[in-house]
Design a protein around this motif. Sequence first.
Motif, mmCIF file in Angstrom:
data_model
loop_
_atom_site.group_PDB
_atom_site.id
_atom_site.type_symbol
_atom_site.label_atom_id
_atom_site.label_comp_id
_atom_site.label_asym_id
_atom_site.label_seq_id
_atom_site.Cartn_x
_atom_site.Cartn_y
_atom_site.Cartn_z
ATOM 1 N N ASP A 98 -9.089 0.972 4.125
ATOM 2 C CA ASP A 98 -9.062 2.015 5.156
ATOM 3 C C ASP A 98 -8.112 3.143 4.769
ATOM 4 O OD1 ASP A 98 -10.898 0.672 6.649
ATOM 5 O OD2 ASP A 98 -9.430 -0.223 8.031
ATOM 6 N N CYS A 99 -6.994 2.785 4.134
ATOM 7 C CA CYS A 99 -6.036 3.817 3.724
ATOM 8 C C CYS A 99 -6.630 4.694 2.629
ATOM 9 C CB CYS A 99 -4.738 3.171 3.242
ATOM 10 S SG CYS A 99 -3.760 2.392 4.554
ATOM 11 N N TRP A 100 -7.354 4.069 1.692
ATOM 12 C CA TRP A 100 -7.995 4.864 0.633
ATOM 13 C C TRP A 100 -8.991 5.850 1.236
ATOM 14 C CZ3 TRP A 100 -7.727 4.338 -4.924
ATOM 15 C CH2 TRP A 100 -8.620 5.185 -5.594
ATOM 16 N N CYS A 136 0.850 -1.189 0.000
ATOM 17 C CA CYS A 136 0.000 0.000 0.000
ATOM 18 C C CYS A 136 0.888 1.242 0.000
ATOM 19 C CB CYS A 136 -0.914 0.005 1.224
ATOM 20 S SG CYS A 136 -1.986 1.452 1.338
ATOM 21 N N GLN A 137 0.692 2.129 -0.973
ATOM 22 C CA GLN A 137 1.538 3.301 -1.111
ATOM 23 C C GLN A 137 1.265 4.351 -0.031
ATOM 24 O OE1 GLN A 137 1.778 4.911 -5.113
ATOM 25 N NE2 GLN A 137 1.195 2.964 -6.006
ATOM 26 N N CYS A 156 -7.626 1.161 -7.607
ATOM 27 C CA CYS A 156 -7.977 2.408 -8.284
ATOM 28 C C CYS A 156 -8.678 2.087 -9.601
ATOM 29 C CB CYS A 156 -6.714 3.237 -8.549
ATOM 30 S SG CYS A 156 -7.005 4.698 -9.566
ATOM 31 N N ARG A 157 -9.784 2.773 -9.881
ATOM 32 C CA ARG A 157 -10.531 2.502 -11.105
ATOM 33 C C ARG A 157 -9.772 2.932 -12.351
ATOM 34 N NH1 ARG A 157 -17.005 3.666 -10.203
ATOM 35 N NH2 ARG A 157 -17.273 2.285 -8.413
ATOM 36 N N THR A 174 -3.986 0.580 -9.207
ATOM 37 C CA THR A 174 -3.051 0.433 -8.093
ATOM 38 C C THR A 174 -3.798 -0.064 -6.851
ATOM 39 O OG1 THR A 174 -1.644 2.215 -8.906
ATOM 40 C CG2 THR A 174 -1.447 1.654 -6.574
ATOM 41 N N PRO A 175 -3.275 -1.097 -6.169
ATOM 42 C CA PRO A 175 -3.962 -1.609 -4.974
ATOM 43 C C PRO A 175 -3.696 -0.742 -3.742
ATOM 44 C CG PRO A 175 -1.971 -2.871 -5.366
ATOM 45 C CD PRO A 175 -2.089 -1.905 -6.516
ATOM 46 N N HIS A 176 -4.677 -0.676 -2.873
ATOM 47 C CA HIS A 176 -4.577 0.037 -1.596
ATOM 48 C C HIS A 176 -5.329 -0.748 -0.527
ATOM 49 C CE1 HIS A 176 -4.256 3.238 -4.656
ATOM 50 N NE2 HIS A 176 -3.687 4.020 -3.768
#
Length: 276
Positions: free
Chosen positions: A240-242, A216-217, A230-231, A235-237
């Motif tokens: 909760d972080c998003w 997670c970035q 992300c649509r 990129t995966p996240h």
Amino acid sequence: MLFAVAVVGFLVYRHYSKRARDLDDTYRRVADSLGGQSEPSGFLGHPSLRFSFEGGRVAVDIYSTGGKHAKYYTQLHFVWPDGQLRCEVTPVRLLNSIGKMLGMQDIQIGSPEFDPRYLISGNSTNDIRRLLSPQVQLAIDALRKFLGNDDINVSVRGGRLLIKKRTLIRHHASLKRFIRLGINLHDAASDTNAEGIEFVLGQQQDAVLSLASAICQICGDDIVSDVVFCRSCKTPHHRDCWLYYGSCSTYGCGQVKFMVSKKRQGSSQRVAKRAR
């Protein structure tokens, strides 16, 4: 009236199809000059190319944010031997300068010229200081000045070195120049990391280039569950972080909507709506 609309539509289509063909031709010419291969843009897509460099593979493609006011980024991908290192370097702008004042991570490498002009983040201060040698700093500055738009993003993440330049490079000489500047950066960075590291070669490189980072970035932790994508750039996240960050963390993306896997779609739609 309908005839006029049809004529305008045809002229617009011919204009954009010619631009697409010209861009395809640029990527083909550069790929041929490098002994590589290119892929045409196709319908509503963008061209790309790959070529061999020092026993490995390098990819060049285009990323678009989409939408009415889309931004375009030319990207250069290299495989990086250290899959654990995370580092991102981007010029200081108004928004991230405010973030710095509010405590956003900003690693100082000890350069009085480089530190004030770039925001540096990552997971290992010592490794990043070693990576960003004076030669690497000069290479990043050269890429930033290239074509005069003062915008560059360099990241090392998930076994990949990614260089993003905010522009759509249409001329073959300019695209070759961008690739050369990127290779200079790669070589300078490799010199700082070469000792004791075996570079990944051959078929493994193509696999690495196609894989998204499983880190997670936003928080820097591995993503093992509760993942959203992300649509736009996929990129995966962590979910909760998003929700905390409010949008995709990838430089230049700006997407505020995410996707979830089909098996979680029903239970997560309400959360996705709140993230819009």
